[in-house]
Design a protein around this motif. Structure first.
Motif, PDB file in Angstrom:
ATOM      1  N   GLU A  30     147.562 -20.746   2.356  1.00  0.00           N
ATOM      2  CA  GLU A  30     148.678 -20.314   1.504  1.00  0.00           C
ATOM      3  C   GLU A  30     148.285 -19.100   0.669  1.00  0.00           C
ATOM      4  O   GLU A  30     149.080 -18.176   0.489  1.00  0.00           O
ATOM      5  CB  GLU A  30     149.058 -21.459   0.578  1.00  0.00           C
ATOM      6  CG  GLU A  30     150.451 -21.990   0.509  1.00  0.00           C
ATOM      7  CD  GLU A  30     151.530 -21.411   1.364  1.00  0.00           C
ATOM      8  OE1 GLU A  30     152.389 -20.702   0.822  1.00  0.00           O
ATOM      9  OE2 GLU A  30     151.589 -21.671   2.568  1.00  0.00           O
ATOM     10  N   ARG A  31     147.071 -19.096   0.139  1.00  0.00           N
ATOM     11  CA  ARG A  31     146.600 -17.931  -0.642  1.00  0.00           C
ATOM     12  C   ARG A  31     146.558 -16.683   0.243  1.00  0.00           C
ATOM     13  O   ARG A  31     146.928 -15.599  -0.194  1.00  0.00           O
ATOM     14  CB  ARG A  31     145.208 -18.174  -1.232  1.00  0.00           C
ATOM     15  CG  ARG A  31     145.043 -19.382  -2.144  1.00  0.00           C
ATOM     16  CD  ARG A  31     145.777 -19.371  -3.476  1.00  0.00           C
ATOM     17  NE  ARG A  31     147.224 -19.340  -3.460  1.00  0.00           N
ATOM     18  CZ  ARG A  31     148.029 -20.390  -3.230  1.00  0.00           C
ATOM     19  NH1 ARG A  31     147.528 -21.566  -2.970  1.00  0.00           N
ATOM     20  NH2 ARG A  31     149.337 -20.262  -3.265  1.00  0.00           N
ATOM     21  N   LEU A  32     146.111 -16.846   1.486  1.00  0.00           N
ATOM     22  CA  LEU A  32     146.074 -15.714   2.414  1.00  0.00           C
ATOM     23  C   LEU A  32     147.483 -15.254   2.765  1.00  0.00           C
ATOM     24  O   LEU A  32     147.760 -14.051   2.823  1.00  0.00           O
ATOM     25  CB  LEU A  32     145.313 -16.086   3.687  1.00  0.00           C
ATOM     26  CG  LEU A  32     143.816 -16.344   3.547  1.00  0.00           C
ATOM     27  CD1 LEU A  32     143.247 -16.834   4.875  1.00  0.00           C
ATOM     28  CD2 LEU A  32     143.084 -15.106   3.075  1.00  0.00           C
ATOM     29  N   ARG A  33     148.341 -16.200   3.017  1.00  0.00           N
ATOM     30  CA  ARG A  33     149.723 -15.882   3.404  1.00  0.00           C
ATOM     31  C   ARG A  33     150.411 -15.052   2.327  1.00  0.00           C
ATOM     32  O   ARG A  33     151.193 -14.159   2.622  1.00  0.00           O
ATOM     33  CB  ARG A  33     150.504 -17.176   3.660  1.00  0.00           C
ATOM     34  CG  ARG A  33     151.933 -16.929   4.117  1.00  0.00           C
ATOM     35  CD  ARG A  33     152.679 -18.204   4.475  1.00  0.00           C
ATOM     36  NE  ARG A  33     152.031 -18.815   5.619  1.00  0.00           N
ATOM     37  CZ  ARG A  33     151.730 -20.114   5.697  1.00  0.00           C
ATOM     38  NH1 ARG A  33     152.009 -20.923   4.710  1.00  0.00           N
ATOM     39  NH2 ARG A  33     151.154 -20.604   6.771  1.00  0.00           N
ATOM     40  N   HIS A  34     150.120 -15.351   1.065  1.00  0.00           N
ATOM     41  CA  HIS A  34     150.755 -14.630  -0.046  1.00  0.00           C
ATOM     42  C   HIS A  34     149.871 -13.508  -0.588  1.00  0.00           C
ATOM     43  O   HIS A  34     150.155 -12.967  -1.647  1.00  0.00           O
ATOM     44  CB  HIS A  34     151.114 -15.608  -1.172  1.00  0.00           C
ATOM     45  CG  HIS A  34     152.148 -16.608  -0.763  1.00  0.00           C
ATOM     46  ND1 HIS A  34     153.466 -16.276  -0.552  1.00  0.00           N
ATOM     47  CD2 HIS A  34     152.056 -17.942  -0.500  1.00  0.00           C
ATOM     48  CE1 HIS A  34     154.142 -17.353  -0.188  1.00  0.00           C
ATOM     49  NE2 HIS A  34     153.312 -18.380  -0.138  1.00  0.00           N
ATOM     50  N   ALA A  47     139.924 -21.030   4.756  1.00  0.00           N
ATOM     51  CA  ALA A  47     141.141 -21.061   5.562  1.00  0.00           C
ATOM     52  C   ALA A  47     140.860 -21.414   7.019  1.00  0.00           C
ATOM     53  O   ALA A  47     141.731 -21.928   7.720  1.00  0.00           O
ATOM     54  CB  ALA A  47     141.867 -19.720   5.476  1.00  0.00           C
ATOM     55  N   SER A  48     139.637 -21.179   7.475  1.00  0.00           N
ATOM     56  CA  SER A  48     139.303 -21.502   8.866  1.00  0.00           C
ATOM     57  C   SER A  48     138.265 -22.615   8.973  1.00  0.00           C
ATOM     58  O   SER A  48     137.802 -22.920  10.076  1.00  0.00           O
ATOM     59  CB  SER A  48     138.785 -20.249   9.578  1.00  0.00           C
ATOM     60  OG  SER A  48     137.594 -19.801   8.973  1.00  0.00           O
TER      61      SER A  48
END
Length: 173
Positions: A30-34, A47-48
């Protein structure tokens, strides 16, 4: 870092209850997405990540970095978790039996703190003895209300009274 308290809570649950580790990974995704990770390598790696052995050390680094001196100790995190459990219990999504398992784990893993004695005991007894349901609920309300009003263990302990907890027992007369 946005929503770091959520990650801290998920980290606590992962360590104490062996909950699903994907919630910490979902937080990082979610942090990466935003685009909120700010090129933080540990967030990118989280995230991975797969499995507790990969996830726990990454989350530890992230929480330490962003919470710093505001990071809550395990008893404070447990107290905040108890507040959430009470809300869920009142909504009918937790039972005395499911709570008994959680309180037993908390009590043991926290090193048997004095403030958790009656809550854990009354919950355990209430699973078999109907007369203990009300004392359990009284103690649950008392403990969760104190934690809800406290920012940390010191604030909680300044308000907590074992004498009040001891009153949450069945009447033997």
């Amino acid at each position: 870092m946005e929503h770091i308290a959520e990650l801290e809570d998920e980290y606590f649950q992962l360590r104490f209850f062996y909950s699903k580790d994907d919630s910490c990974v979902d937080w990082a995704v979610e942090r990466l997405r935003h685009d909120q990770e700010g090129d933080d390598l540990e967030v990118i790696l989280l995230a991975s990540a797969r499995g507790r052995d990969e996830i726990l050390p990454l989350v530890e680094i992230i929480v330490d970095r962003y919470r710093g001196p505001e990071r809550l100790d395990d008893q404070s995190l447990a107290g905040k978790y108890i507040v959430k459990l009470r809300q869920i219990y009142l909504q009918g999504q937790e039972t005395i039996h499911s709570l008994d398992e959680k309180f037993t784990q908390l009590y043991s893993k926290l090193g048997y703190p004095n403030w958790l004695v009656m809550l854990s005991r009354n919950c355990e007894y209430a699973t078999d003895v109907p007369a203990f349901v009300q004392p359990f609920e009284d103690e649950f309300e008392y403990i969760s209300s104190l934690w809800d009003a406290s920012r940390n263990l010191a604030e909680f302990e300044a308000q907590y009274s074992r004498k009040i907890s001891d009153q949450h027992d069945i009447n033997y007369n």
